[in-house]
Write a protein that holds these residues in place. Structure first.
Motif, mmCIF file in Angstrom:
data_model
loop_
_atom_site.group_PDB
_atom_site.id
_atom_site.type_symbol
_atom_site.label_atom_id
_atom_site.label_comp_id
_atom_site.label_asym_id
_atom_site.label_seq_id
_atom_site.Cartn_x
_atom_site.Cartn_y
_atom_site.Cartn_z
ATOM 1 N N GLU A 179 0.842 -1.193 0.000
ATOM 2 C CA GLU A 179 0.000 0.000 0.000
ATOM 3 C C GLU A 179 0.883 1.252 0.000
ATOM 4 O O GLU A 179 2.097 1.182 0.232
ATOM 5 C CB GLU A 179 -0.919 -0.005 1.221
ATOM 6 N N SER A 235 -0.896 -2.393 -7.260
ATOM 7 C CA SER A 235 -1.986 -3.049 -7.978
ATOM 8 C C SER A 235 -1.812 -4.565 -8.000
ATOM 9 O O SER A 235 -0.805 -5.080 -8.493
ATOM 10 C CB SER A 235 -2.040 -2.524 -9.422
ATOM 11 N N VAL A 236 -2.803 -5.268 -7.482
ATOM 12 C CA VAL A 236 -2.809 -6.735 -7.552
ATOM 13 C C VAL A 236 -2.839 -7.182 -9.007
ATOM 14 O O VAL A 236 -2.131 -8.121 -9.401
ATOM 15 C CB VAL A 236 -4.022 -7.308 -6.786
ATOM 16 N N GLU A 237 -3.637 -6.486 -9.822
ATOM 17 C CA GLU A 237 -3.738 -6.822 -11.243
ATOM 18 C C GLU A 237 -2.375 -6.711 -11.928
ATOM 19 O O GLU A 237 -1.969 -7.582 -12.691
ATOM 20 C CB GLU A 237 -4.745 -5.898 -11.933
ATOM 21 N N ARG A 262 -3.593 -13.663 -9.666
ATOM 22 C CA ARG A 262 -4.338 -12.566 -9.053
ATOM 23 C C ARG A 262 -5.008 -13.018 -7.766
ATOM 24 O O ARG A 262 -4.948 -12.326 -6.726
ATOM 25 C CB ARG A 262 -5.374 -12.022 -10.029
ATOM 26 N N ARG A 263 -5.625 -14.177 -7.808
ATOM 27 C CA ARG A 263 -6.326 -14.687 -6.636
ATOM 28 C C ARG A 263 -5.352 -14.986 -5.488
ATOM 29 O O ARG A 263 -5.604 -14.627 -4.334
ATOM 30 C CB ARG A 263 -7.103 -15.955 -7.020
ATOM 31 N N ALA A 301 -3.922 -11.628 -4.091
ATOM 32 C CA ALA A 301 -4.959 -10.904 -3.348
ATOM 33 C C ALA A 301 -5.215 -11.566 -1.997
ATOM 34 O O ALA A 301 -5.401 -10.877 -0.987
ATOM 35 C CB ALA A 301 -6.246 -10.854 -4.166
ATOM 36 N N ASP A 302 -5.218 -12.895 -1.957
ATOM 37 C CA ASP A 302 -5.452 -13.611 -0.700
ATOM 38 C C ASP A 302 -4.363 -13.286 0.320
ATOM 39 O O ASP A 302 -4.645 -13.014 1.485
ATOM 40 C CB ASP A 302 -5.494 -15.122 -0.944
ATOM 41 N N PHE A 362 -2.272 -10.684 0.296
ATOM 42 C CA PHE A 362 -2.256 -9.266 0.614
ATOM 43 C C PHE A 362 -3.373 -8.914 1.583
ATOM 44 O O PHE A 362 -3.173 -8.163 2.558
ATOM 45 C CB PHE A 362 -2.380 -8.453 -0.671
ATOM 46 N N SER A 363 -4.577 -9.455 1.362
ATOM 47 C CA SER A 363 -5.697 -9.162 2.244
ATOM 48 C C SER A 363 -5.482 -9.779 3.632
ATOM 49 O O SER A 363 -5.855 -9.195 4.649
ATOM 50 C CB SER A 363 -7.008 -9.672 1.644
ATOM 51 N N GLU A 387 -3.171 -7.524 5.494
ATOM 52 C CA GLU A 387 -3.846 -6.301 5.919
ATOM 53 C C GLU A 387 -4.632 -6.499 7.212
ATOM 54 O O GLU A 387 -4.791 -5.585 7.999
ATOM 55 C CB GLU A 387 -4.802 -5.810 4.813
#
Length: 231
Positions: A33, A183-185, A218-219, A222-223, A225-226, A229
């Motif tokens: 971030e 960016s995750v993308e 991506r999945r 994102a998993d 990274f989230s 967080e």
């Protein structure tokens, strides 16, 4: 790339603390971030800010000479009267590119960065996206073995953002490319290893553990990274 007990302190705050990691990937994405320390880490890798510990950017984690590193920061202030072509030519001169090949190198850098259409436009008239692409071009002129790109797709429209991703993939065949992004993308599309920066530390997501498809990567990113967080 190898980091050994690296710590970075900026403005009285420790941004990274005692970080160690290794990656043999030709593309490494630093993800986090805003304010997490992505840009600070890139500046340290470029040798532009002080840090404690050891950094190796070579294929075996060994030292790379500063003249063999290309750096494209988020923003550069150029004299408004210079064009991207002149900026790249100046960069080549500063990097001691031989005069016999500098025109060829400048043309190639402008082409790879998508700057040919505005190569003669003065810097004061460039849009944010055009300035970002010019920053990439000037980092390419001396054909470095290591390329450091700070948020290279920021301020770019989707078409040129996709073009930069493709350019990174091409460049990774001859250079190690280290890219920062939030960016995750972007991290999913670039491939290679991903370094998640958070809370003063770094977690390495190995390419083999993320899968090969963009949706799968991506999945997985994102998993992770989230999850970070929430901790």
């Amino acid at each position: 790339m190898r980091l050994s007990n690296v710590s970075i302190r900026r403005a009285g705050r420790e941004v990274l603390s005692d970080v160690s990691m290794e990656s043999s990937s030709s593309v490494i994405t630093i993800m986090g971030e805003n304010g997490a320390g992505k840009s600070s880490l890139l500046l340290a890798l470029a040798g532009l800010i002080p840090y404690r510990g050891e950094v190796g950017l070579g294929s075996k984690g060994d030292h790379v000479d500063a003249d063999d590193i290309g750096f494209a920061p988020q923003s550069i202030v150029w004299p408004g009267y210079l064009s991207p072509e002149e900026i790249c030519r100046t960069a080549g001169f500063l990097r001691r590119v031989d005069e016999s090949v500098i025109s060829e190198r400048v043309d190639e850098a402008l082409r790879l960065a998508g700057c040919l259409e505005f190569r003669k436009t003065r810097a004061k008239r460039l849009s944010g996206g055009q300035r970002r692409r010019t920053s990439l071009a000037q980092a390419l002129v001396h054909a470095p073995s290591v390329l450091l790109l700070d948020e290279p797709t920021s301020e770019l429209d989707p078409r040129f953002a996709a073009s930069v991703v493709n350019t990174v993939k091409v460049l990774s065949q001859r250079s190690r490319v280290v890219v920062s992004t939030h960016s995750v993308e972007g991290a999913a599309e670039l491939g290679g290893d991903v370094l998640v920066v958070r809370g003063g530390g770094v977690r390495v997501l190995d390419e083999s553990s993320l899968g090969t498809g963009v949706h799968e990567r991506r999945r997985a990113i994102a998993d992770v990274f989230s999850t970070q967080e929430k901790t």
